[in-house]
Design a protein around this motif. Structure first.
Motif, PDB file in Angstrom:
ATOM      1  N   UNK A  61      -1.244  -0.171   2.273  1.00  0.00           N
ATOM      2  CA  UNK A  61      -1.827   0.950   0.850  1.00  0.00           C
ATOM      3  C   UNK A  61      -0.631   1.214   0.179  1.00  0.00           C
ATOM      4  N   UNK A  62       0.007   1.754   0.834  1.00  0.00           N
ATOM      5  CA  UNK A  62       0.679   3.359  -0.142  1.00  0.00           C
ATOM      6  C   UNK A  62       1.946   1.715  -0.744  1.00  0.00           C
ATOM      7  N   UNK A  63       2.476   0.560  -0.397  1.00  0.00           N
ATOM      8  CA  UNK A  63       3.198   0.149  -1.467  1.00  0.00           C
ATOM      9  C   UNK A  63       2.235  -0.579  -2.574  1.00  0.00           C
ATOM     10  N   UNK A  64       0.934  -0.631  -1.988  1.00  0.00           N
ATOM     11  CA  UNK A  64      -0.100  -1.239  -3.591  1.00  0.00           C
ATOM     12  C   UNK A  64      -0.363   0.180  -4.529  1.00  0.00           C
ATOM     13  N   UNK A  65      -0.426   0.876  -3.768  1.00  0.00           N
ATOM     14  CA  UNK A  65      -0.248   2.268  -4.813  1.00  0.00           C
ATOM     15  C   UNK A  65       0.440   2.629  -5.478  1.00  0.00           C
ATOM     16  N   UNK A  66       1.457   2.462  -5.014  1.00  0.00           N
ATOM     17  CA  UNK A  66       2.187   2.766  -6.281  1.00  0.00           C
ATOM     18  C   UNK A  66       2.799   1.834  -7.350  1.00  0.00           C
ATOM     19  N   UNK A  67       2.791   0.985  -7.207  1.00  0.00           N
ATOM     20  CA  UNK A  67       2.365  -0.090  -8.389  1.00  0.00           C
ATOM     21  C   UNK A  67       1.242  -0.127  -8.682  1.00  0.00           C
TER      22      UNK A  67
END
Length: 116
Positions: free
Chosen positions: A45-51
């Motif tokens: 979720x954090x990875x996608x949030x950053x992108x």
């Protein structure tokens, strides 16, 4: 049986589709897949949030009925709200400005019959 790298490959493809250079159609495809993929773990979720292209999410939430649209505006709004709700499930992301900046638009989506 699916390998463990298969979901990661799907996430990587979605992240590629979410890049600012991608077309709206490509971003939309990624957004359709994300709610299922974001149920894996908080790091994903954090990875996608950053992108995430939050401007695109904002545009989806502000969509109004248009005769040239392939999908009803409620569907587009629902997709955007579902993605944001996935981000809100991670405590660390709740304090991010990208979430706070969406609150005014989210509040306009509330239907009077559901407000107490």
């Amino acid at each position: 049986m699916a390998s463990e790298t298969e979901p990661q490959n799907e996430i990587t493809r979605c992240l590629d589709l979410l890049s600012p250079e991608s077309s709206d159609d490509a971003k939309f495809v990624a957004l359709m897949l994300l709610p299922r993929l974001l149920q894996q773990d908080q790091e994903t979720v954090k990875l996608v949030f950053g992108a995430m292209d939050f401007t695109f999410l904002e545009r989806l939430m502000r969509t109004s009925n248009s005769s040239d649209s392939e999908l009803p505006d409620n569907t587009l709004k629902t997709i955007a709200v579902n993605i944001i709700s996935c981000f809100c499930a991670v405590d660390e992301l709740l304090s991010k400005r990208q979430i706070h900046a969406r609150i005014p638009t989210l509040s306009t989506l509330l239907s009077p019959e559901y407000v107490i």
